[in-house]
Design an enzyme around this catalytic site. Structure first.
Site, PDB file in Angstrom:
ATOM      1  N   ASN A 166      -3.954  -7.110  -6.741  1.00 39.52           N
ATOM      2  CA  ASN A 166      -2.800  -7.003  -5.826  1.00 39.52           C
ATOM      3  C   ASN A 166      -2.812  -8.150  -4.816  1.00 39.52           C
ATOM      4  O   ASN A 166      -1.809  -8.825  -4.609  1.00 39.52           O
ATOM      5  CB  ASN A 166      -2.839  -5.679  -5.063  1.00 39.52           C
ATOM      6  CG  ASN A 166      -2.976  -4.503  -5.978  1.00 39.52           C
ATOM      7  OD1 ASN A 166      -2.585  -4.590  -7.131  1.00 39.52           O
ATOM      8  ND2 ASN A 166      -3.531  -3.413  -5.496  1.00 39.52           N
ATOM      9  N   ASP A 167      -3.979  -8.345  -4.209  1.00 37.79           N
ATOM     10  CA  ASP A 167      -4.071  -9.438  -3.245  1.00 37.79           C
ATOM     11  C   ASP A 167      -4.208 -10.777  -3.947  1.00 37.79           C
ATOM     12  O   ASP A 167      -3.713 -11.785  -3.461  1.00 37.79           O
ATOM     13  CB  ASP A 167      -5.251  -9.210  -2.290  1.00 37.79           C
ATOM     14  CG  ASP A 167      -4.866  -8.247  -1.181  1.00 37.79           C
ATOM     15  OD1 ASP A 167      -3.771  -8.419  -0.616  1.00 37.79           O
ATOM     16  OD2 ASP A 167      -5.627  -7.312  -0.910  1.00 37.79           O
TER      17      ASP A 167
ATOM     18  N   CYS B  73      -9.654  -3.538 -10.208  1.00 36.27           N
ATOM     19  CA  CYS B  73      -9.251  -2.317  -9.502  1.00 36.27           C
ATOM     20  C   CYS B  73      -7.871  -2.469  -8.861  1.00 36.27           C
ATOM     21  O   CYS B  73      -7.405  -1.568  -8.170  1.00 36.27           O
ATOM     22  CB  CYS B  73     -10.291  -1.911  -8.460  1.00 36.27           C
ATOM     23  SG  CYS B  73     -10.457  -3.110  -7.132  1.00 36.27           S
TER      24      CYS B  73
ATOM     25  N   ARG C  11     -15.551   0.992  -0.996  1.00 37.22           N
ATOM     26  CA  ARG C  11     -15.190  -0.303  -0.418  1.00 37.22           C
ATOM     27  C   ARG C  11     -15.279  -0.205   1.091  1.00 37.22           C
ATOM     28  O   ARG C  11     -14.762   0.746   1.683  1.00 37.22           O
ATOM     29  CB  ARG C  11     -13.780  -0.697  -0.836  1.00 37.22           C
ATOM     30  CG  ARG C  11     -13.385  -2.024  -0.212  1.00 37.22           C
ATOM     31  CD  ARG C  11     -12.085  -2.548  -0.701  1.00 37.22           C
ATOM     32  NE  ARG C  11     -10.968  -1.795  -0.149  1.00 37.22           N
ATOM     33  CZ  ARG C  11      -9.712  -2.000  -0.497  1.00 37.22           C
ATOM     34  NH1 ARG C  11      -9.438  -2.888  -1.437  1.00 37.22           N
ATOM     35  NH2 ARG C  11      -8.747  -1.309   0.038  1.00 37.22           N
TER      36      ARG C  11
ATOM     37  N   ARG D 147       3.047  -9.211  -0.260  1.00 40.53           N
ATOM     38  CA  ARG D 147       3.229  -8.076  -1.187  1.00 40.53           C
ATOM     39  C   ARG D 147       4.049  -6.944  -0.582  1.00 40.53           C
ATOM     40  O   ARG D 147       4.477  -6.033  -1.289  1.00 40.53           O
ATOM     41  CB  ARG D 147       1.871  -7.567  -1.701  1.00 40.53           C
ATOM     42  CG  ARG D 147       0.986  -7.010  -0.626  1.00 40.53           C
ATOM     43  CD  ARG D 147      -0.456  -6.880  -1.097  1.00 40.53           C
ATOM     44  NE  ARG D 147      -0.780  -5.551  -1.564  1.00 40.53           N
ATOM     45  CZ  ARG D 147      -2.020  -5.075  -1.671  1.00 40.53           C
ATOM     46  NH1 ARG D 147      -3.057  -5.838  -1.383  1.00 40.53           N
ATOM     47  NH2 ARG D 147      -2.244  -3.855  -2.086  1.00 40.53           N
TER      48      ARG D 147
ATOM     49  N   GLU E 295     -10.359 -11.303  -4.742  1.00 44.15           N
ATOM     50  CA  GLU E 295      -8.934 -11.088  -4.478  1.00 44.15           C
ATOM     51  C   GLU E 295      -8.318 -12.229  -3.679  1.00 44.15           C
ATOM     52  O   GLU E 295      -7.148 -12.203  -3.337  1.00 44.15           O
ATOM     53  CB  GLU E 295      -8.690  -9.738  -3.803  1.00 44.15           C
ATOM     54  CG  GLU E 295      -9.516  -9.466  -2.572  1.00 44.15           C
ATOM     55  CD  GLU E 295      -9.298  -8.065  -2.015  1.00 44.15           C
ATOM     56  OE1 GLU E 295      -8.335  -7.380  -2.387  1.00 44.15           O
ATOM     57  OE2 GLU E 295     -10.116  -7.652  -1.159  1.00 44.15           O
TER      58      GLU E 295
ATOM     59  N   HIS F 133       0.822  -1.213   0.000  1.00 45.54           N
ATOM     60  CA  HIS F 133       0.000   0.000   0.000  1.00 45.54           C
ATOM     61  C   HIS F 133       0.854   1.260   0.000  1.00 45.54           C
ATOM     62  O   HIS F 133       0.451   2.300  -0.509  1.00 45.54           O
ATOM     63  CB  HIS F 133      -1.002  -0.027   1.153  1.00 45.54           C
ATOM     64  CG  HIS F 133      -2.116  -0.986   0.885  1.00 45.54           C
ATOM     65  ND1 HIS F 133      -2.108  -2.260   1.363  1.00 45.54           N
ATOM     66  CD2 HIS F 133      -3.217  -0.865   0.111  1.00 45.54           C
ATOM     67  CE1 HIS F 133      -3.187  -2.889   0.919  1.00 45.54           C
ATOM     68  NE2 HIS F 133      -3.870  -2.063   0.154  1.00 45.54           N
TER      69      HIS F 133
HETATM   70  C1  PEP Z   1      -6.227  -5.321  -4.524  1.00 47.77           C
HETATM   71  O1  PEP Z   1      -5.969  -6.136  -3.644  1.00 47.77           O
HETATM   72  O2  PEP Z   1      -5.906  -5.481  -5.720  1.00 47.77           O
HETATM   73  C2  PEP Z   1      -6.933  -4.069  -4.200  1.00 47.77           C
HETATM   74  C3  PEP Z   1      -7.362  -3.274  -5.143  1.00 47.77           C
HETATM   75  O3  PEP Z   1      -7.073  -3.751  -2.888  1.00 47.77           O
HETATM   76  P1  PEP Z   1      -5.875  -3.258  -1.959  1.00 47.77           P
HETATM   77  O4  PEP Z   1      -4.695  -2.947  -2.850  1.00 47.77           O
HETATM   78  O5  PEP Z   1      -6.340  -2.076  -1.215  1.00 47.77           O
HETATM   79  O6  PEP Z   1      -5.620  -4.442  -1.091  1.00 47.77           O
HETATM   80 MG    MG Z   2      -6.906  -5.998  -1.724  1.00 49.11          MG
END
Ligand code: PEP
Ligand code: MG
Length: 574
Positions: A458-459, A506, A337, A469, A435, A194
């Site tokens: 991402n997750d 996203c 979210r 990550r 995710e 993040h």
């Molecule tokens: C993701 O996991 O891809 C996502 C958009 O949420 P975050 O990056 O906030 O975990």
């Molecule tokens: Mg996520």
């Protein structure tokens, strides 16, 4: 000394500026003895750091960003008062003289003593002030270590301060928003942590995973950050500097060109419309969303309203933040979210004891375990839905019962509002993030229950490949092009589309122009990304011929040899 460090590129662009060292100061405070005749100078150094910290707090208090938690100002005031107290401002001076120790050591000694005294008192309020003392001391330590950033004589006015840190938390990063830093470089961190995502949202060059930058670089040293290549040049010679200045100018020119696309509707060459939405962290990000010409907000990471504070935002405070965004978008969709707290975004004091926070009580799991907090957020979102086109997105769903329970809570929140006659959008849509691989693999279970889906790549990558990550030690294994990841992504897009359930991406994959055609080829028609990435992605969409892209994307999917996958991707992007 001129040298180059290599890390993971996070946010493209080139910055030439000078280093500003930022540290997890308490951990790194130096301890050393000083000569008798150095005592007055060391005390003066300590006084100067206290003075600078006071100024810094005053400046922060005067510029609390719009949308920041209301209590931020109160905490800054409290910290200023603590600095006025002689136990912090005077006692360390005595320790420097008595023990002949350096200022950092004296300050840490005194802090530990105060914390110990606080701990001995059985009082919850005082117990909390312990953390304030630690934070204030950390600020003074930073001021001591990051001596006044004196730009070298060769630096011009445009040249910026570049933050050099061992690590920065997402909570630290959110505070950097609106500060005019020219770049960020850190020793640790993955490209989709993040912290990195926030650096990207600031639209300034950034590199993570440099390993030893914090130790090798001195305050005020000239740096070049090449955020596209992940290259950091320390103390460059004039020839290298001139080369980068030319590349910087070309990059700026390219950005200017892209701005012309702001109002161009996003569609492929054959006329297929594509929705390009924006991701935001705070209401203040709306300005950039508008500048990028986004068609909606595909992800508002509401948890950022909960960071950097001691208490939780009230329902009203949340409502105001959500309404501000809903109104500002003037009828365009806004996907809120629900709280994705936990892992690297812990509420202060929470999560520290979790053995494995990424697999622990995070996101929807946390909310379902804290029903009052969840209900308050749902009510705030529902109330905001009366002022715009708001949707609810549930993070990290893996089980049908999590969705069922969440939907029951949405219903309960609606009933609570009905009882008071508060208006809201009765047809508000509720979607879920895909995710966790389990969600992608058991998609019908979610399609049946939800109005839309959003792929959090991402997750999804983190959990599919079992790599943290945020950990740069395994960052090289974080691969969006891994066949398993591509399968889950393509399968989700295709299955949802076939089933008539709207689906978006996203995660960071949506904002990478190198992957735009691949995702379009998989059938994706809704991308949500940071505003800074939107026009580059739009440019790619406008230059895409679906008839060419689709078969190539399917070939990528059938490919099991990573080298061939990359070859095909290059062909796709040619
Ligand atoms: C993701 O996991 O891809 C996502 C958009 O949420 P975050 O990056 O906030 O975990
Ligand atoms: Mg996520």
């Amino acid at each position: 000394m001129n040298f180059v460090l290599h890390g993971a590129p996070v946010s493209a662009g080139i910055t030439i500026g000078y280093a500003h060292l930022v540290s997890s100061a308490r951990l790194e405070a130096a301890h050393y003895e000083i000569a008798e005749d150095a005592v007055p100078a060391e005390i003066a150094r300590f006084d100067a750091a206290i003075g600078r910290t006071k100024q810094e707090l005053a400046a922060l208090a005067a510029h609390v960003p719009q949308g920041a938690p209301a209590e931020l100002g109160a905490f800054l005031d409290l910290h200023r008062m603590m600095l006025e107290d002689s136990s912090l401002s005077h006692r360390p001076r005595e320790l420097i003289a008595e023990r002949r120790c350096n200022a950092e050591w004296a300050l840490v000694m005194q802090m530990e003593k105060l914390v110990e005294q606080f701990e001995a008192l059985d009082d919850a309020y005082i117990g909390e002030r312990k953390a304030d003392i630690q934070q204030v001391v950390e600020r003074v330590l930073k001021a001591l270590m990051g001596a006044p950033a004196a730009p070298g004589p060769a630096l011009s006015a445009e040249e910026k301060l570049i933050v050099v840190a061992h690590d920065l938390s997402p909570a630290d990063m959110i505070l950097f928003k609106r500060h005019q830093f020219g770049g960020f470089v850190t020793d640790v961190g993955g490209v989709t942590s993040h912290t990195a995502i926030l650096a990207r949202s600031l639209d300034i060059p950034a590199i993570v995973g440099l390993h030893h930058a914090r130790h090798l670089i001195r305050e005020g040293e000239t740096l070049i950050v090449d955020g596209a290549q992940g290259v950091l040049v320390v103390d460059p010679d004039p020839i290298v500097r001139a080369q980068y200045q030319r590349r910087q100018a070309a990059h700026e020119e390219r950005r200017r060109e892209l701005k012309r696309l702001k109002t161009t509707p996003a569609a492929t060459r054959d006329g297929t419309p594509v929705e390009l939405f924006a991701n935001i962290e705070l209401p203040q990000d709306i300005e950039e969303v508008r500048e990028a010409g986004a068609e909606g907000i595909g992800l508002f990471r509401t948890e950022f309203l909960f960071l950097n504070r001691k208490d939780l935002p009230s329902e009203d405070e949340q409502f105001e933040a959500y309404r501000e965004v809903a109104r500002a978008m003037e009828g365009k969709p806004v996907v809120l979210r629900t709280l994705d707290i936990g892992a690297d975004k812990a509420i202060e004091g929470d999560g520290l004891a979790m053995p494995n926070p990424a697999l622990g009580l995070r996101a929807i799991r946390y909310c379902l375990a804290e029903p009052l907090l969840f209900l308050a957020q749902l009510r705030a979102i529902l109330r905001a839905s009366h002022h715009g086109r708001v949707r609810i997105l549930l993070p990290m769903v893996a089980h049908a019962h999590e969705v069922d329970q969440s939907l029951a809570m949405v219903k309960q929140a609606k009933e609570q509002l009905d009882d008071k006659g508060v208006p809201y959008d009765r047809k508000i849509e509720v979607g879920g993030m895909v995710e966790i691989p389990a969600a992608a693999l058991a998609l019908p279970m979610f399609m049946r229950r939800l109005d839309f889906l959003s792929l959090g790549t991402n997750d999804l990558i983190q959990y599919t490949l079992a790599i943290d990550r945020t950990d740069d030690a395994v960052a090289h294994l974080y691969d969006p092009l891994h066949p398993a990841v591509l399968h889950l992504v393509a399968h989700t897009i295709q299955a949802a589309t076939r089933g008539g359930v709207p689906v978006a991406v996203c995660g960071e994959m949506a904002g990478d122009p190198q992957l735009t055609r691949l995702l379009l080829g998989f059938g994706l028609r809704n991308f949500s990304m940071h505003p800074a990435q939107l026009l580059s992605v739009k440019d790619r969409v406008l230059r895409t011929e679906l008839a060419v892209t689709q078969p190539l994307a399917q070939r990528v999917l059938r490919q099991s040899d990573p080298a061939k996958t990359r070859e095909l991707l290059a062909k796709l992007n040619a």
